[in-house]
Design a protein around this motif. Sequence first.
Motif, PDB file in Angstrom:
ATOM      1  N   ASP A   1      -2.006 -20.352  76.280  1.00  0.00           N
ATOM      2  CA  ASP A   1      -2.988 -19.610  75.286  1.00  0.00           C
ATOM      3  C   ASP A   1      -2.890 -19.840  73.957  1.00  0.00           C
ATOM      4  O   ASP A   1      -2.086 -19.550  73.167  1.00  0.00           O
ATOM      5  N   ASP A   2      -3.722 -21.021  73.542  1.00  0.00           N
ATOM      6  CA  ASP A   2      -3.646 -21.457  72.045  1.00  0.00           C
ATOM      7  C   ASP A   2      -4.940 -20.945  71.416  1.00  0.00           C
ATOM      8  O   ASP A   2      -5.107 -21.594  70.273  1.00  0.00           O
ATOM      9  N   HIS A   3      -5.650 -19.838  71.880  1.00  0.00           N
ATOM     10  CA  HIS A   3      -6.722 -19.378  71.312  1.00  0.00           C
ATOM     11  C   HIS A   3      -6.319 -18.346  70.085  1.00  0.00           C
ATOM     12  O   HIS A   3      -6.907 -17.102  70.565  1.00  0.00           O
ATOM     13  N   HIS A   4      -5.800 -18.767  69.210  1.00  0.00           N
ATOM     14  CA  HIS A   4      -5.197 -17.869  68.004  1.00  0.00           C
ATOM     15  C   HIS A   4      -6.224 -17.457  67.087  1.00  0.00           C
ATOM     16  O   HIS A   4      -6.993 -18.348  66.754  1.00  0.00           O
ATOM     17  N   LYS A   5      -6.448 -16.386  66.804  1.00  0.00           N
ATOM     18  CA  LYS A   5      -7.023 -15.826  65.694  1.00  0.00           C
ATOM     19  C   LYS A   5      -6.609 -16.277  64.466  1.00  0.00           C
ATOM     20  O   LYS A   5      -5.400 -16.411  64.250  1.00  0.00           O
ATOM     21  N   SER A   6      -7.276 -16.774  63.506  1.00  0.00           N
ATOM     22  CA  SER A   6      -7.052 -17.357  62.086  1.00  0.00           C
ATOM     23  C   SER A   6      -6.567 -16.223  61.269  1.00  0.00           C
ATOM     24  O   SER A   6      -6.638 -15.192  61.699  1.00  0.00           O
ATOM     25  N   VAL A   7      -5.896 -16.713  60.158  1.00  0.00           N
ATOM     26  CA  VAL A   7      -5.440 -15.773  59.205  1.00  0.00           C
ATOM     27  C   VAL A   7      -6.676 -14.897  58.625  1.00  0.00           C
ATOM     28  O   VAL A   7      -6.562 -13.643  58.592  1.00  0.00           O
ATOM     29  N   GLY A   8      -7.705 -15.751  58.420  1.00  0.00           N
ATOM     30  CA  GLY A   8      -9.077 -14.957  57.866  1.00  0.00           C
ATOM     31  C   GLY A   8      -9.520 -13.923  58.683  1.00  0.00           C
ATOM     32  O   GLY A   8      -9.735 -13.042  58.429  1.00  0.00           O
ATOM     33  N   MET A   9      -9.447 -14.258  59.941  1.00  0.00           N
ATOM     34  CA  MET A   9      -9.873 -13.314  61.046  1.00  0.00           C
ATOM     35  C   MET A   9      -9.000 -12.040  60.809  1.00  0.00           C
ATOM     36  O   MET A   9      -9.561 -10.895  61.080  1.00  0.00           O
ATOM     37  N   LEU A  10      -7.719 -12.214  60.918  1.00  0.00           N
ATOM     38  CA  LEU A  10      -6.716 -11.248  60.935  1.00  0.00           C
ATOM     39  C   LEU A  10      -6.617 -10.309  59.730  1.00  0.00           C
ATOM     40  O   LEU A  10      -6.708  -9.124  59.687  1.00  0.00           O
ATOM     41  N   VAL A  11      -6.848 -10.833  58.726  1.00  0.00           N
ATOM     42  CA  VAL A  11      -7.256 -10.239  57.538  1.00  0.00           C
ATOM     43  C   VAL A  11      -8.435  -9.363  57.592  1.00  0.00           C
ATOM     44  O   VAL A  11      -8.663  -8.118  57.349  1.00  0.00           O
ATOM     45  N   ARG A  12      -9.532 -10.065  58.176  1.00  0.00           N
ATOM     46  CA  ARG A  12     -10.831  -9.028  58.300  1.00  0.00           C
ATOM     47  C   ARG A  12     -10.517  -7.901  59.259  1.00  0.00           C
ATOM     48  O   ARG A  12     -10.954  -6.932  59.072  1.00  0.00           O
ATOM     49  N   TYR A  13      -9.847  -8.181  60.461  1.00  0.00           N
ATOM     50  CA  TYR A  13      -9.702  -7.026  61.443  1.00  0.00           C
ATOM     51  C   TYR A  13      -8.786  -5.922  60.495  1.00  0.00           C
ATOM     52  O   TYR A  13      -8.996  -4.880  60.766  1.00  0.00           O
ATOM     53  N   PHE A  14      -7.856  -6.429  59.619  1.00  0.00           N
ATOM     54  CA  PHE A  14      -6.928  -5.399  59.263  1.00  0.00           C
ATOM     55  C   PHE A  14      -7.543  -4.913  57.992  1.00  0.00           C
ATOM     56  O   PHE A  14      -7.758  -3.564  57.875  1.00  0.00           O
ATOM     57  N   ALA A  15      -8.382  -5.321  57.427  1.00  0.00           N
ATOM     58  CA  ALA A  15      -9.303  -4.682  56.457  1.00  0.00           C
ATOM     59  C   ALA A  15     -10.277  -3.738  56.678  1.00  0.00           C
ATOM     60  O   ALA A  15     -10.647  -2.538  56.337  1.00  0.00           O
ATOM     61  N   GLU A  16     -11.002  -4.111  57.976  1.00  0.00           N
ATOM     62  CA  GLU A  16     -12.014  -3.292  58.590  1.00  0.00           C
ATOM     63  C   GLU A  16     -11.286  -1.957  59.096  1.00  0.00           C
ATOM     64  O   GLU A  16     -11.794  -0.969  58.991  1.00  0.00           O
ATOM     65  N   THR A  17     -10.172  -2.155  59.685  1.00  0.00           N
ATOM     66  CA  THR A  17      -9.435  -1.052  60.369  1.00  0.00           C
ATOM     67  C   THR A  17      -8.731  -0.062  59.297  1.00  0.00           C
ATOM     68  O   THR A  17      -9.075   1.019  59.289  1.00  0.00           O
ATOM     69  N   ILE A  18      -8.209  -0.555  58.152  1.00  0.00           N
ATOM     70  CA  ILE A  18      -7.743   0.319  57.054  1.00  0.00           C
ATOM     71  C   ILE A  18      -8.934   0.857  56.344  1.00  0.00           C
ATOM     72  O   ILE A  18      -8.821   2.112  55.836  1.00  0.00           O
ATOM     73  N   GLY A  19      -9.779   0.280  56.150  1.00  0.00           N
ATOM     74  CA  GLY A  19     -11.170   0.828  55.409  1.00  0.00           C
ATOM     75  C   GLY A  19     -11.791   1.762  56.508  1.00  0.00           C
ATOM     76  O   GLY A  19     -12.546   2.808  55.816  1.00  0.00           O
ATOM     77  N   MET A  20     -11.430   2.045  57.655  1.00  0.00           N
ATOM     78  CA  MET A  20     -12.030   3.075  58.543  1.00  0.00           C
ATOM     79  C   MET A  20     -10.928   4.225  58.680  1.00  0.00           C
ATOM     80  O   MET A  20     -11.038   5.134  59.596  1.00  0.00           O
ATOM     81  N   GLY A  21      -9.796   3.974  58.219  1.00  0.00           N
ATOM     82  CA  GLY A  21      -8.673   4.918  58.106  1.00  0.00           C
ATOM     83  C   GLY A  21      -7.811   4.621  59.199  1.00  0.00           C
ATOM     84  O   GLY A  21      -6.888   5.679  59.479  1.00  0.00           O
ATOM     85  N   GLY A  22      -7.662   3.484  59.780  1.00  0.00           N
ATOM     86  CA  GLY A  22      -6.749   3.489  60.785  1.00  0.00           C
ATOM     87  C   GLY A  22      -5.654   2.542  60.546  1.00  0.00           C
ATOM     88  O   GLY A  22      -5.555   2.033  59.338  1.00  0.00           O
ATOM     89  N   ASN A  23      -4.943   2.189  61.557  1.00  0.00           N
ATOM     90  CA  ASN A  23      -3.497   1.386  61.423  1.00  0.00           C
ATOM     91  C   ASN A  23      -3.948   0.121  62.512  1.00  0.00           C
ATOM     92  O   ASN A  23      -4.777   0.382  63.324  1.00  0.00           O
ATOM     93  N   LEU A  24      -3.574  -0.961  62.091  1.00  0.00           N
ATOM     94  CA  LEU A  24      -3.331  -2.268  62.993  1.00  0.00           C
ATOM     95  C   LEU A  24      -2.287  -2.470  63.561  1.00  0.00           C
ATOM     96  O   LEU A  24      -1.207  -2.510  62.933  1.00  0.00           O
ATOM     97  N   LEU A  25      -2.186  -2.304  64.831  1.00  0.00           N
ATOM     98  CA  LEU A  25      -0.865  -2.812  65.765  1.00  0.00           C
ATOM     99  C   LEU A  25      -1.190  -4.126  66.117  1.00  0.00           C
ATOM    100  O   LEU A  25      -1.658  -4.221  67.177  1.00  0.00           O
TER     101      LEU A  25
END
Length: 424
Positions: free
Chosen positions: A260-284
């Motif tokens: 499985d080399d279908h890795h999310k890019s750093v940019g994607m992870l930043v987006r997931y993280f920012a969207e999550t904390i912007g909605m008041g959640g944590n990213l695990l």
Amino acid sequence: MPMQPWFPDAKLGIFIHYGIYAVDGVPESWAFYTGEVPHDRYMRQLDGFTASRYDPRAWADLFARAGARYAVLTARHHDGVALWDTAHGDLNVAHRTPAGRDLVAPYVDALRERGLKVGLYYSHSDWNHPDYASVLHPDPPPHNDVNGNPLVAPQDGVEDPVAWARYLAYRDGQVGELVERFRPDLLWFDGEWERDEEQWRMRELARRILAGNPETVLNARMLSHGDYATPEQGLPVRTPDGPWELCLTINDSWGYQPADDHHKSVGMLVRYFAETIGMGGNLLLDVGPREDGTVPEAQAERLTGLGDWIARHADAVYGTAAGLPPGHHYGPSTLSADGRTLFLVCFDVPREHVAVRGLRTPVKRVSVLGTGAELGHVVVGGLHEVPGMTWIDAPGPGDIDPYATVLALELDGELDLYRGVGRT
């Protein structure tokens, strides 16, 4: 018990799926549940699990570098293989694998040395336990015919409550060991869909855990006794009620799967993280170590990339709450604890202006987080109770972050928003 304040402030946790399934790189316990791998072949992985390069201090350093404030280790997955030397059953890595030792204790010590909160994952279900397939779910979930699987339910339809009581004693004994020996800050349960709350005796289990450690946070897979929601693999469109956490893989797999080399890019992870904390959640965010205990380089690189972005924008991350509701800004945002600084996340390069709608509180100053560059701003329009649009000058090329640029709006008072429909 009220939610422990460290949890909503943590923002980022690391999920660690580590177990014998890493030997052959198969889909965790699901490999034999679905028949993808014969059961005997799956269990032969016990003989290849060495943990020969297991270094939990290196894990803790990497997680801290990523900006995480807690981690959750799969102490026992659905296959029933415990990563600690348990007195309840003999299926554990200390006795049955070349690793030959308890792997949970050094993990706990390493995290605490690094100032990280300790989380342990434990599955209510155990598809290897002889007493597990002894009762039927009274109302099985429509998406999963648990009563039709011989690893879960008696195939003759005849229930054995005595065997089920033995299973619960085993589960309670193992959970009791985790609480007594390691005093985890968080217990992340799973497998709850295979029985109902009464069958699991969730109330009694929650009471037992909290009697041993009243500050332990429990996830929603303790059903009505959980402290926070756990959406999985996809950002919710509507913010869950109360505290919540999105668990997400870096590629498409929880455990180590070398193909499985279908890795999310750093940019994607930043987006997931920012969207999550912007909605008041944590990213695990999940990693799947190899059987020797090392984290794959592709995953480590993405953790450090995310950590670099968080370090540049820490003021917009830690000590903040959910920001603007949808419609006020085209992107996520967070709000400082005192309600006087609003952080706007811009994923795309702003052209000419960044606009904010419905902002009643005057803006004293706007700057680019990470560079300190000050930006001009002006309010245009507005009528009666409807505030004008706040227009912020776009930052220059030297102030643009490669993944997401954050603007800090210092407000002249606590955030006050207009949420009406205007003159009708």
